[in-house]
Design an enzyme around this catalytic site. Structure first.
Site, PDB file in Angstrom:
ATOM      1  NE  ARG A 264      -4.291  -1.417   0.023  1.00 48.79           N
ATOM      2  CZ  ARG A 264      -4.382  -2.287  -0.818  1.00 48.79           C
ATOM      3  NH1 ARG A 264      -3.476  -2.729  -1.663  1.00 48.79           N
ATOM      4  NH2 ARG A 264      -5.615  -2.977  -0.894  1.00 48.79           N
ATOM      5  CD  GLU A 293      -3.540   3.328  -6.033  1.00 48.81           C
ATOM      6  OE1 GLU A 293      -4.283   2.694  -6.740  1.00 48.81           O
ATOM      7  OE2 GLU A 293      -2.478   2.833  -5.368  1.00 48.81           O
ATOM      8  CG  HIS A 319      -3.355  -0.921  -7.656  1.00 49.06           C
ATOM      9  ND1 HIS A 319      -3.555  -0.149  -6.385  1.00 49.06           N
ATOM     10  CD2 HIS A 319      -3.367  -2.015  -7.181  1.00 49.06           C
ATOM     11  CE1 HIS A 319      -3.711  -1.059  -5.428  1.00 49.06           C
ATOM     12  NE2 HIS A 319      -3.832  -2.222  -5.758  1.00 49.06           N
TER      13      HIS A 319
END
Length: 353
Positions: A264, A293, A319
């Protein structure tokens, strides 16, 4: 909640090929992103009314609420965020099937309080995400971004000493987070002949697994970052891992360390990474994930730091960890199957709350 792009709503309502029923007698499912036809077929064949996003653009929060305010179930994707605002606007919601592994953008505790089941897909993303991690590590070390540009602007056959880079053979590898993805990275990287694979995780591996993967535990991230040439960030995002890689930890890092983030974005302080790149204290940063995000966080950047985008020692992908066609099809099918189980009042396979 970040307002994502406001595009024209593309919606198709699909009815099941069964005996006609009034729409109010069937459960409504909203599929929030463009999906494979197999996914819709799985839902409609179960007698569900399906509303779907036919655009490649994610719905904004207002658009999602407009479509899901009377929905009973949502098939959600990584561009979605489930928070109080959404739940308050969807009083009929009974379950959310996430076509993803990391569900940190979904308030699972609040869903549980309201009797809303949340499911995820835990295993199907592991291998392709680990593969992408190695791709980013190899590309960053061998300076593929710069090499590609060198050819495109006018390649002349010569010894390109300015593009000498680093490899994985003989390197000290660090893995922050030894869950499924971290272990998959270790398994795959062994074939490149690293000098050592070290890791840190609050739940150490059992001796047999660590032995098979040649992974040595260290006490903390600071120790790991001081000794490794390449650090793979594979930890989930939570209160203890947010901004774990920051200005303080980077100040202790081995000179020239390369960071590979496939977990992440908010596990690292992107501004601190940009500072370290500009100072030359780290050798590069590659990422498939970005802080903006992480919708569930109230304090997050609204874009990628421009310094990261322009720096020659960075390498990014949008991503794409699970972006293998067969994998994405399987992930969607697994999520759709959970909705069918909900509709048939059957036990879930991968409920997370």
């Amino acid at each position: 909640m970040l307002a994502r792009s406001s595009t024209v709503i593309h919606r198709t309502i699909i009815t099941a090929a069964t005996a006609p029923l009034h729409s109010s007698q069937r459960k409504k499912v909203v599929v929030t992103a463009l999906a494979f036809q197999d996914t819709y077929d799985t839902l409609t064949s179960a007698g569900l009314d399906v509303t779907r996003n036919e655009s490649t653009e994610p719905w904004s929060l207002d658009e999602l609420i407009s479509q899901a305010h009377d929905a009973h179930a949502i098939l959600a994707f990584m561009t979605d965020c489930c928070d109080k605002t959404l739940l308050d606007a969807c009083p009929n919601l009974e379950m959310i099937a996430c076509a993803l592994k990391g569900f940190d953008n979904f308030d699972t505790e609040l869903c549980a309080e309201r009797g809303i089941a949340v499911t995820a897909v835990p295993d199907l993303l592991t291998a392709p995400t680990a593969e992408l991690g190695l791709l980013l590590a190899l590309g960053l070390g061998r300076r593929i971004r710069e090499a590609d540009e060198a050819v495109k602007v006018g390649f002349i056959s010569r010894l390109e000493t300015n593009l000498y880079g680093t490899g994985l053979a003989g390197a000290n590898i660090g893995i922050f987070g030894a869950g499924a993805v971290g272990q998959a990275v270790a398994e795959r990287i062994q074939g490149f002949g690293p000098a050592r694979i070290s890791y840190v995780d609050p739940m150490p591996l059992d001796a047999a697994t660590a032995g098979i993967l040649s992974m040595d535990a260290v006490e903390c991230l600071d120790e790991l970052i001081q000794q490794c040439d390449v650090l793979f960030i594979c930890a989930p995002l939570n209160a203890s891992t947010r901004h774990s890689v920051n200005d303080e930890s980077l100040a202790k890092a081995k000179p020239g360390i390369q960071l590979i983030n496939i977990s992440r974005g908010s596990c690292v302080d992107e501004s601190a990474v940009a500072d370290a790149l500009e100072s030359g204290s780290i050798g590069g940063y590659a990422a498939d994930v970005f802080g903006f995000e992480d919708w569930i966080l109230e304090e997050r950047p609204d874009r990628i730091d421009a310094r990261l985008l322009s720096h020659p020692r960075t390498l990014f992908s949008p991503h794409l960890g699970s972006a293998v066609t067969s994998t994405r099809r399987s992930i969607e099918r697994a999520a759709a199957d959970e909705i069918v189980r909900w509709k048939n009042d059957e036990p879930y396979k991968f409920r997370v709350n």
